[in-house]
Write a protein that holds these residues in place. Structure first.
Motif, mmCIF file in Angstrom:
data_model
loop_
_atom_site.group_PDB
_atom_site.id
_atom_site.type_symbol
_atom_site.label_atom_id
_atom_site.label_comp_id
_atom_site.label_asym_id
_atom_site.label_seq_id
_atom_site.Cartn_x
_atom_site.Cartn_y
_atom_site.Cartn_z
ATOM 1 N N ASN A 68 0.823 -1.229 0.000
ATOM 2 C CA ASN A 68 0.000 0.000 0.000
ATOM 3 C C ASN A 68 0.844 1.261 0.000
ATOM 4 O O ASN A 68 0.356 2.334 0.351
ATOM 5 N N ASP A 69 2.124 1.095 -0.292
ATOM 6 C CA ASP A 69 3.042 2.226 -0.381
ATOM 7 C C ASP A 69 3.197 3.013 0.912
ATOM 8 O O ASP A 69 3.480 4.198 0.906
ATOM 9 N N SER A 70 2.976 2.349 2.045
ATOM 10 C CA SER A 70 3.164 3.093 3.295
ATOM 11 C C SER A 70 4.401 2.615 4.048
ATOM 12 O O SER A 70 4.622 2.980 5.193
ATOM 13 N N LEU A 71 5.198 1.767 3.427
ATOM 14 C CA LEU A 71 6.458 1.352 4.047
ATOM 15 C C LEU A 71 7.593 1.833 3.159
ATOM 16 O O LEU A 71 7.678 1.476 1.989
ATOM 17 N N GLU A 72 8.427 2.689 3.762
ATOM 18 C CA GLU A 72 9.474 3.312 2.956
ATOM 19 C C GLU A 72 10.685 2.413 2.835
ATOM 20 O O GLU A 72 11.667 2.585 3.565
ATOM 21 N N ILE A 73 10.581 1.434 1.999
ATOM 22 C CA ILE A 73 11.756 0.616 1.699
ATOM 23 C C ILE A 73 11.969 0.611 0.195
ATOM 24 O O ILE A 73 11.072 0.929 -0.584
ATOM 25 N N LYS A 74 13.182 0.245 -0.159
ATOM 26 C CA LYS A 74 13.570 0.348 -1.562
ATOM 27 C C LYS A 74 12.954 -0.775 -2.399
ATOM 28 O O LYS A 74 12.470 -0.557 -3.500
ATOM 29 N N SER A 75 12.988 -1.971 -1.813
ATOM 30 C CA SER A 75 12.396 -3.103 -2.536
ATOM 31 C C SER A 75 12.002 -4.168 -1.530
ATOM 32 O O SER A 75 12.475 -4.169 -0.385
ATOM 33 N N LEU A 76 11.139 -5.040 -1.981
ATOM 34 C CA LEU A 76 10.739 -6.153 -1.124
ATOM 35 C C LEU A 76 10.722 -7.423 -1.946
ATOM 36 O O LEU A 76 10.287 -7.424 -3.106
ATOM 37 N N GLN A 77 11.228 -8.468 -1.345
ATOM 38 C CA GLN A 77 11.144 -9.780 -1.973
ATOM 39 C C GLN A 77 10.646 -10.754 -0.911
ATOM 40 O O GLN A 77 11.139 -10.750 0.220
ATOM 41 N N LEU A 78 9.654 -11.555 -1.256
ATOM 42 C CA LEU A 78 9.086 -12.501 -0.294
ATOM 43 C C LEU A 78 9.394 -13.930 -0.707
ATOM 44 O O LEU A 78 9.165 -14.329 -1.846
ATOM 45 N N LEU A 79 9.937 -14.687 0.244
ATOM 46 C CA LEU A 79 10.154 -16.118 0.028
ATOM 47 C C LEU A 79 9.273 -16.820 1.049
ATOM 48 O O LEU A 79 9.405 -16.580 2.253
ATOM 49 N N ALA A 80 8.356 -17.640 0.580
ATOM 50 C CA ALA A 80 7.453 -18.296 1.519
ATOM 51 C C ALA A 80 7.437 -19.786 1.283
ATOM 52 O O ALA A 80 7.349 -20.248 0.144
ATOM 53 N N GLY A 81 7.552 -20.543 2.371
ATOM 54 C CA GLY A 81 7.528 -21.999 2.268
ATOM 55 C C GLY A 81 6.364 -22.559 3.056
ATOM 56 O O GLY A 81 6.056 -22.077 4.148
ATOM 57 N N PHE A 82 5.727 -23.573 2.509
ATOM 58 C CA PHE A 82 4.625 -24.229 3.207
ATOM 59 C C PHE A 82 4.819 -25.730 3.123
ATOM 60 O O PHE A 82 5.552 -26.227 2.271
ATOM 61 N N LYS A 83 4.130 -26.439 3.992
ATOM 62 C CA LYS A 83 4.261 -27.902 3.987
ATOM 63 C C LYS A 83 3.772 -28.488 2.671
ATOM 64 O O LYS A 83 4.428 -29.299 2.058
ATOM 65 N N SER A 84 2.562 -28.056 2.287
ATOM 66 C CA SER A 84 1.975 -28.585 1.055
ATOM 67 C C SER A 84 1.131 -27.480 0.428
ATOM 68 O O SER A 84 0.859 -26.479 1.075
ATOM 69 N N PRO A 85 0.707 -27.650 -0.821
ATOM 70 C CA PRO A 85 -0.117 -26.606 -1.443
ATOM 71 C C PRO A 85 -1.369 -26.281 -0.616
ATOM 72 O O PRO A 85 -1.807 -25.139 -0.573
ATOM 73 N N GLY A 86 -1.904 -27.282 0.072
ATOM 74 C CA GLY A 86 -3.095 -27.057 0.892
ATOM 75 C C GLY A 86 -2.835 -26.193 2.115
ATOM 76 O O GLY A 86 -3.764 -25.728 2.775
ATOM 77 N N ASP A 87 -1.566 -26.020 2.467
ATOM 78 C CA ASP A 87 -1.223 -25.224 3.652
ATOM 79 C C ASP A 87 -0.890 -23.776 3.325
ATOM 80 O O ASP A 87 -0.528 -23.012 4.223
ATOM 81 N N ILE A 88 -0.998 -23.420 2.064
ATOM 82 C CA ILE A 88 -0.631 -22.050 1.681
ATOM 83 C C ILE A 88 -1.607 -21.043 2.273
ATOM 84 O O ILE A 88 -2.825 -21.176 2.142
ATOM 85 N N LEU A 89 -1.036 -20.079 2.991
ATOM 86 C CA LEU A 89 -1.841 -19.046 3.647
ATOM 87 C C LEU A 89 -1.967 -17.833 2.722
ATOM 88 O O LEU A 89 -1.067 -17.555 1.933
ATOM 89 N N PHE A 90 -3.033 -17.083 2.919
ATOM 90 C CA PHE A 90 -3.226 -15.791 2.246
ATOM 91 C C PHE A 90 -3.024 -15.899 0.724
ATOM 92 O O PHE A 90 -2.345 -15.066 0.114
ATOM 93 N N SER A 91 -3.601 -16.905 0.094
ATOM 94 C CA SER A 91 -3.378 -17.131 -1.337
ATOM 95 C C SER A 91 -3.716 -15.906 -2.185
ATOM 96 O O SER A 91 -2.946 -15.528 -3.071
#
Lengths: 264, 327, 336
Positions: A126-149
């Motif tokens: 939402n452009d309210s965090l003043e950082i230069k870039s963001l990269q997200l790495l997310a791991g889950f047990k299985s596809p069924g465990d993926i949060l916030f799809s």
């Protein structure tokens, strides 16, 4: 009469979002001011109290993403919108927003570890965090465990989001493997200007952090969020103490240079 | 040489396989003895026997190799043992220089009890001595043993009367930290009489053996000792005919009940013993009269107390050489 | 001000004191020892002066007076959360210097640590006055090594000798009461100046101690019963849980209960993950908390050297022996 810090406040459930089979996000009506990475003590009278990290917040509400694993969380999952439960807090330090300013940020989350960083990611989105870039790495047990799809989908349009699962499934086209592998495969451009947040189960945090260190990220630029048993959230019950540090007071977010000293 | 073997046996000697040699059985109630008496036993064995003693299964001593001709000398020599017996048990033997006045009722044996053992629920030595004081001297063939707790290290279950110490555990929930050490231990080692419900321990009195281990396990003294109680098991025996473990007769009775039933047992035997036989074991008498007669007579004039439980029926069981066995 | 008061007079004074205070002191609980035919020496409310035991160390500490083993935080009715409101008298505790000093550690956790004071603790604590007892030391004590043999934190001091009680009164409010029953006399508290066990607690403990093999011994020896922590006058950990009353499931309470870092489940979270599974690790956690971690945070030693943990340990594990080993290891490292 002294103010009783153990006294919880009632909060109404506005909405419940099902994330996975056992993870639900409860949106509560509240004016509590919280910071990303902080937690609440959540309770249902006659059932019990449990520390839960805040997954997101906004004007007049906050979200708690709760996994059905214990007495309290089990009972929470029987509630409906309009029902109420009790909260007190927020507790803990939260993520060091000021230190992230103008830096490149990599967030590595394992399983429900994505919950405590969700609000931070959304702030960036939402452009309210003043950082230069963001990269997200997310791991889950299985596809069924993926949060916030849906969020993951939304986020990936704006910044790199890499998802991996320990075990794939027939329909899974994405990556299979541990988060550590995602880190190993990273090509970090500005090592010195990169901040890292690692949140997840203890072993995931341990090995993922080590992987970032291998990538020459300074231990002063890595942050971890600890999860410990807590009965009070205010430095009295002693369960979360490690060395001379109370996770509920000085944590749950620790710079890795400090976390490395916190031996259990 | 002329020897009255009946008198010899009553005198706690025995006829042995070696002609003209006998062996003396020294009573040690509760298996507890002071070292002065040990020294005397040793001296007698050296002077009259072969310089050796045998420790009996009932916790007495047997001094073998004594010439029958020297029994009178030995009887005089053991006077301090009989004096000590009078002193510890309160018996009045009248004469203490003529040897033991009876041998039918056997030495009362006991585990080490609460003078040493953490599990014991009472002073077994003292109880053994007090029982000896009531039942000795007597010719009836009766074996009694007392155990500090239901672990029964003394094998009271192999006796005509076995006494096991119990304690009523008292629980103060205000002191309980819910560590469940008592519950886990009771489930693993005892009868599973404890249950953890609503962060509080609940005790099923029907299942509780009164062993007191919950008290020992409790770090906060939420469990403490209440009244002392005793359970009584009866008519256990070995032998060629029908070996069997003793069966539960009484539970949760007080010490004076134990002493009183030991006393009443002798009236019961006196009334029912078959005098046509050279001797009759009490277990065989009970087999003949049946348990209800035994129970009613032994409990006569006994105030059992509120907590007492009395067995309604007893099925002694055990085995016989030709049945209950498969070869 | 010092006073000499004859025993029977002191009994009257005590009686008068009891009208205004709940009085706690070491007592003998007959046949309440763990083993049969043994007594339990512990703190309890006393009605008369003669109940007090002056010559024995208590098995449990006085901490339970201000930090009850089980304490209700809230009562729940169908639609309300209520705080317990029972008002009690002020409290007088007869205690030796080490035990009075242990309240410093309790205060540090409950009143200083974190952003809030613990209201349940404070409510009881602020009502406490101490009457200091003289001490000549007991088995396993090492207060003098820690400086906890001496205290200034008392309202009065009493020493029963022969037919009289020798007192020193510091609390101005109490002087009137004391002077009513006794004659003035020079009295100064008697403290232990040197214990049988003397040693130094290492000033600096390196993190290398965490990995040291010395702890594996405790994995073999310790059974995790938690006695060392429940008898400790300075252990303050607790767990909070809710109860639903059996006879009316709409009512219940939230209470806190003493917890022990030595007992299974101390670190275990919903989902089953936990830390420090080995007893050796738990011993290390406890010992370092007592002699190092707490001090780093609050500036003074938590352990008061009362030796109760050693008195109570059924496996004969000795804290002072463990501290001694740490000292040796640290001294060795210093050399290298």
């Amino acid at each position: 009469m002294i103010r009783n810090p153990y006294m919880p406040q009632e909060a109404e459930i506005l909405k419940i979002f099902q994330e996975t089979d056992i993870n639900y996000t409860f949106r509560l009506k509240t004016d509590l001011k919280v910071k990303s990475g902080q937690f609440l003590e959540v309770s249902i009278p006659r059932i019990g109290e449990a520390p839960i990290s805040v997954s997101d917040f906004g004007d007049g509400y906050l979200d708690l993403t709760i996994r059905k694993v214990g007495r309290v969380t089990q009972a929470l999952h029987n509630l409906q919108p309009g029902d109420k439960f009790f909260i007190r807090g927020p507790y803990g330090n939260g993520f060091p927003i000021d230190k992230l300013k103008d830096r490149r940020l990599i967030v590595a989350a394992g399983g429900t570890g994505l919950a405590p960083v969700k609000s931070l990611i959304n702030q960036y989105y939402n452009d309210s965090l003043e950082i230069k870039s963001l990269q997200l790495l997310a791991g889950f047990k299985s596809p069924g465990d993926i949060l916030f799809s849906s969020e993951l989908e939304k986020w990936s349009k704006k910044f790199p989001v890499e998802i991996t699962v320990d075990r794939g499934s027939e329909n899974w086209k994405g990556r299979v493997g541990l988060v550590t592998k995602l880190v190993a495969d990273l090509d970090i451009s500005e090592v010195e200007n990169t901040m890292v947040i690692v949140v997840g189960p203890p072993l995931m945090m341990k090995f993922t952090t080590q992987e970032f260190v291998k990538k020459k990220i300074s231990i002063g630029n890595i942050y971890l969020s600890f999860e410990r048993k807590m009965s009070c959230g205010i430095g009295k019950c002693g369960h979360c103490k490690i060395d001379d540090t109370y996770v509920c007071l000085e944590g749950p977010v620790f710079e890795y240079s400090k976390a490395i000293q916190l031996l259990d | 040489m002329s020897v009255d073997t009946k008198k010899l046996v009553k005198n706690a000697y025995r006829v042995t396989k070696e002609r003209y040699l006998t062996a003396l059985r020294v009573r040690v109630p509760g298996g507890h003895l002071d070292t002065k008496q040990m020294t005397l036993i040793s001296r007698i064995a050296d002077r009259y026997g072969r310089g050796e003693v045998h420790i009996t299964t009932r916790q007495g001593f047997e001094i073998p190799g004594i010439p029958m001709s020297r029994m009178e000398e030995v009887n005089r020599e053991i006077t301090p043992l009989l004096d000590a017996l009078q002193k510890t048990t309160g018996i009045d033997l009248k004469v203490t220089f003529e040897g033991y006045p009876a041998a039918g009722t056997r030495n009362v044996s006991a585990c080490i009890g609460n003078r040493v053992c953490p599990f014991a629920n009472y002073d077994t030595t003292r109880l053994a001595q007090d029982i000896e004081g009531i039942i000795y001297p007597n010719d009836f063939h009766v074996k009694i043993a007392v155990s500090g707790c239901p672990n029964d290290c003394i094998k009271a279950h192999m006796q005509d009367v076995g006494i096991l110490g119990q304690v009523e555990p008292l629980y103060d929930s205000k002191r309980c930290i819910g560590c469940k050490a008592c519950v886990d231990n009771c489930r693993k080692r005892v009868t599973g009489a404890l249950k953890f419900h609503n962060f509080t321990v609940q005790r099923d009195h029907e299942k509780c053996t009164g062993c007191g281990e919950c008290i020992l396990k409790c770090p906060t003294a939420a469990w403490t000792r209440g009244e002392k109680y005793y359970s009584v098991v009866i008519m256990g025996r070995t032998g060629k005919k029908n070996p069997r473990l003793a069966a539960p007769f009484l539970r949760w009775v007080a010490r004076d009940v134990v002493l009183k039933i030991c006393e009443n047992l002798y009236s019961y035997i006196d009334k029912h013993i078959d005098r046509s036989l050279p001797k009759e074991h009490v277990g065989n008498i009970v087999d003949r009269t049946g348990y209800p007669v035994f129970r009613d007579e032994v409990l006569q004039n006994v105030d059992l107390g509120e907590r007492a439980m009395v067995a309604k029926h007893i099925n002694f069981g055990g085995y016989e050489y030709h049945s209950n066995a498969s070869f | 001000m010092g006073y000499k008061i004859y025993r029977e007079k002191f009994a009257d004074l005590f009686h008068e004191l009891r009208a205004s205070y709940e009085i706690y002191a070491p007592v003998t609980k007959k046949d309440k020892g763990m083993y049969s035919d043994t007594d339990l020496i512990t703190y309890d409310k006393v009605e008369s002066f003669t109940e007090i035991v002056f010559d024995k160390k208590t098995f449990f500490s006085p901490k339970e007076i201000v930090f009850p083993i089980r304490q209700t935080l809230f009562y729940f009715t169908e639609d309300s959360v209520l705080e317990p409101t029972k008002l009690e008298k002020d409290i007088v505790i007869f205690a030796r210097a080490c035990d009075i000093n242990s309240f410093r550690s309790l205060d540090a956790i409950f009143l200083q640590n974190g952003p809030y004071e613990d209201p349940y603790y404070k409510k009881l604590r602020q009502r406490v006055k101490f009457i200091l007892l003289p001490c000549d030391g007991f088995e396993n004590c090492y207060c003098a090594c820690l400086g906890t043999n001496i205290t200034d934190n008392y309202s009065a001091y009493v020493d029963v000798r022969d037919d009289a009680v020798y007192c020193k009164v510091k609390d101005a409010y109490w002087k009137g009461l004391w002077s009513k029953y006794g004659e003035e006399s020079e009295v100064e508290p008697r403290y232990v100046s040197k214990n049988e066990n003397t040693f130094e607690i290492p000033q600096k403990i390196n993190n290398s101690i965490f990995e040291h093999q010395m702890w594996s011994e405790y994995t073999n020896r310790c059974t995790g019963c938690g006695r060392c922590t429940v008898v400790c006058p300075t252990c303050t950990c607790f767990t909070v849980h809710d109860i639903r009353y059996d006879d009316n499931s709409k009512y219940g309470e939230r209470r806190r209960v003493w917890a022990s870092c030595q007992i299974d489940g101390f670190t275990e979270m919903a989902g089953g993950h936990g830390y420090r599974h080995k007893q050796g690790e738990r011993t290390r956690f406890r010992v370092l908390h007592k002699i190092s971690d707490f001090k780093k945070r609050f500036g003074f030693q938590m352990c008061v050297g009362c030796g109760r943990c050693e008195d109570a340990c059924q496996e004969y594990i000795s804290l002072k022996n463990c501290i001694h080993k740490i000292s040796e290891i640290m001294a060795e490292e210093e050399k290298v």
